[in-house]
Motif scaffolding. Structure first.
Motif, mmCIF file in Angstrom:
data_model
loop_
_atom_site.group_PDB
_atom_site.id
_atom_site.type_symbol
_atom_site.label_atom_id
_atom_site.label_comp_id
_atom_site.label_asym_id
_atom_site.label_seq_id
_atom_site.Cartn_x
_atom_site.Cartn_y
_atom_site.Cartn_z
ATOM 1 N N GLN A 92 0.818 -1.207 0.000
ATOM 2 C CA GLN A 92 0.000 0.000 0.000
ATOM 3 C C GLN A 92 0.852 1.258 0.000
ATOM 4 O O GLN A 92 0.549 2.221 -0.699
ATOM 5 N N LEU A 93 1.939 1.267 0.770
ATOM 6 C CA LEU A 93 2.840 2.422 0.763
ATOM 7 C C LEU A 93 3.489 2.600 -0.601
ATOM 8 O O LEU A 93 3.578 3.721 -1.114
ATOM 9 N N GLU A 94 3.948 1.502 -1.185
ATOM 10 C CA GLU A 94 4.630 1.572 -2.480
ATOM 11 C C GLU A 94 3.707 2.085 -3.577
ATOM 12 O O GLU A 94 4.173 2.725 -4.520
ATOM 13 N N GLN A 95 2.405 1.850 -3.469
ATOM 14 C CA GLN A 95 1.447 2.382 -4.436
ATOM 15 C C GLN A 95 1.419 3.909 -4.406
ATOM 16 O O GLN A 95 1.013 4.543 -5.374
ATOM 17 N N HIS A 96 1.869 4.495 -3.309
ATOM 18 C CA HIS A 96 1.933 5.950 -3.163
ATOM 19 C C HIS A 96 3.362 6.469 -3.317
ATOM 20 O O HIS A 96 3.638 7.619 -2.972
ATOM 21 N N GLY A 97 4.267 5.616 -3.784
ATOM 22 C CA GLY A 97 5.648 6.043 -4.000
ATOM 23 C C GLY A 97 6.483 6.133 -2.742
ATOM 24 O O GLY A 97 7.540 6.757 -2.746
ATOM 25 N N VAL A 98 6.042 5.515 -1.663
ATOM 26 C CA VAL A 98 6.800 5.539 -0.400
ATOM 27 C C VAL A 98 7.698 4.306 -0.358
ATOM 28 O O VAL A 98 7.215 3.174 -0.410
ATOM 29 N N ALA A 99 9.001 4.538 -0.290
ATOM 30 C CA ALA A 99 9.971 3.441 -0.254
ATOM 31 C C ALA A 99 10.074 2.868 1.158
ATOM 32 O O ALA A 99 10.047 3.610 2.146
ATOM 33 N N PHE A 113 8.980 -6.650 10.529
ATOM 34 C CA PHE A 113 8.798 -5.203 10.538
ATOM 35 C C PHE A 113 9.569 -4.569 9.389
ATOM 36 O O PHE A 113 10.457 -5.190 8.793
ATOM 37 N N THR A 114 9.203 -3.321 9.091
ATOM 38 C CA THR A 114 9.913 -2.534 8.090
ATOM 39 C C THR A 114 9.922 -1.080 8.527
ATOM 40 O O THR A 114 9.066 -0.649 9.295
ATOM 41 N N SER A 117 9.987 6.421 5.818
ATOM 42 C CA SER A 117 10.087 7.785 6.343
ATOM 43 C C SER A 117 8.868 8.610 5.973
ATOM 44 O O SER A 117 8.275 8.423 4.906
ATOM 45 N N ASP A 118 8.538 9.563 6.845
ATOM 46 C CA ASP A 118 7.483 10.515 6.522
ATOM 47 C C ASP A 118 8.079 11.603 5.635
ATOM 48 O O ASP A 118 9.287 11.566 5.335
ATOM 49 N N PRO A 119 7.295 12.584 5.162
ATOM 50 C CA PRO A 119 7.832 13.600 4.248
ATOM 51 C C PRO A 119 8.996 14.414 4.803
ATOM 52 O O PRO A 119 9.769 14.986 4.037
ATOM 53 N N ASP A 120 9.152 14.465 6.128
ATOM 54 C CA ASP A 120 10.270 15.197 6.728
ATOM 55 C C ASP A 120 11.429 14.294 7.122
ATOM 56 O O ASP A 120 12.364 14.730 7.785
ATOM 57 N N GLY A 121 11.369 13.025 6.739
ATOM 58 C CA GLY A 121 12.460 12.111 7.050
ATOM 59 C C GLY A 121 12.358 11.452 8.417
ATOM 60 O O GLY A 121 13.289 10.769 8.837
ATOM 61 N N LEU A 122 11.248 11.651 9.128
ATOM 62 C CA LEU A 122 11.082 10.997 10.422
ATOM 63 C C LEU A 122 10.920 9.498 10.195
ATOM 64 O O LEU A 122 10.058 9.084 9.428
#
Length: 129
Positions: A92-99, A113-114, A117-122
């Protein structure tokens, strides 16, 4: 010693309110409890919940300073969210371009677990329960 009842919330300051609001609600799936604009601070406050439980406050402030994440710095290491299927959550994350990092197995619990990062790198974690 104080009587602790549990963790009430985690507060995050974000650099781009609209980008982070979309990430935490539309990509991660947190529910909006309340959204407030405070003109005196030129700041938004977004209260978010997981399954109806209030957990995160997102704040925007003009020009907040960056906080180091990598290499790991003293302070908050990461936020972890429990998921029933880590592989499905990654898809689901990868569908939104989140690595996401490769899936690992917790040597103490045997759980998968994996990290991502959020948009600010957290650093954020999905932990399979």
């Amino acid at each position: 010693m104080p009587q602790l009842l549990g963790l009430h919330h985690v507060a995050l300051i974000v650099s781009n309110y609209e980008v982070s609001k979309r990430f935490y609600t539309e990509i991660i799936g947190l529910e909006i409890v309340a959204e407030t604009y405070r003109a005196a601070r030129d700041s938004y406050k977004l209260d978010l919940a997981v399954n109806g439980q209030y957990v995160i406050e997102l704040f925007s402030f003009p020009s907040p300073p960056p906080r180091p994440s990598y290499p790991e710095a003293t302070g908050l290491r990461h936020l972890a969210f429990a998921v029933p299927d880590v592989a499905a959550a990654i898809r689901q994350l990868e569908q939104h371009g989140v690595a996401c990092e490769p899936v690992r197995v917790d040597e103490l619990t045997g759980r998968r677990f994996t990290f991502f990062s959020d948009p600010d790198g957290l650093p954020l974690e999905f932990y399979e329960v």
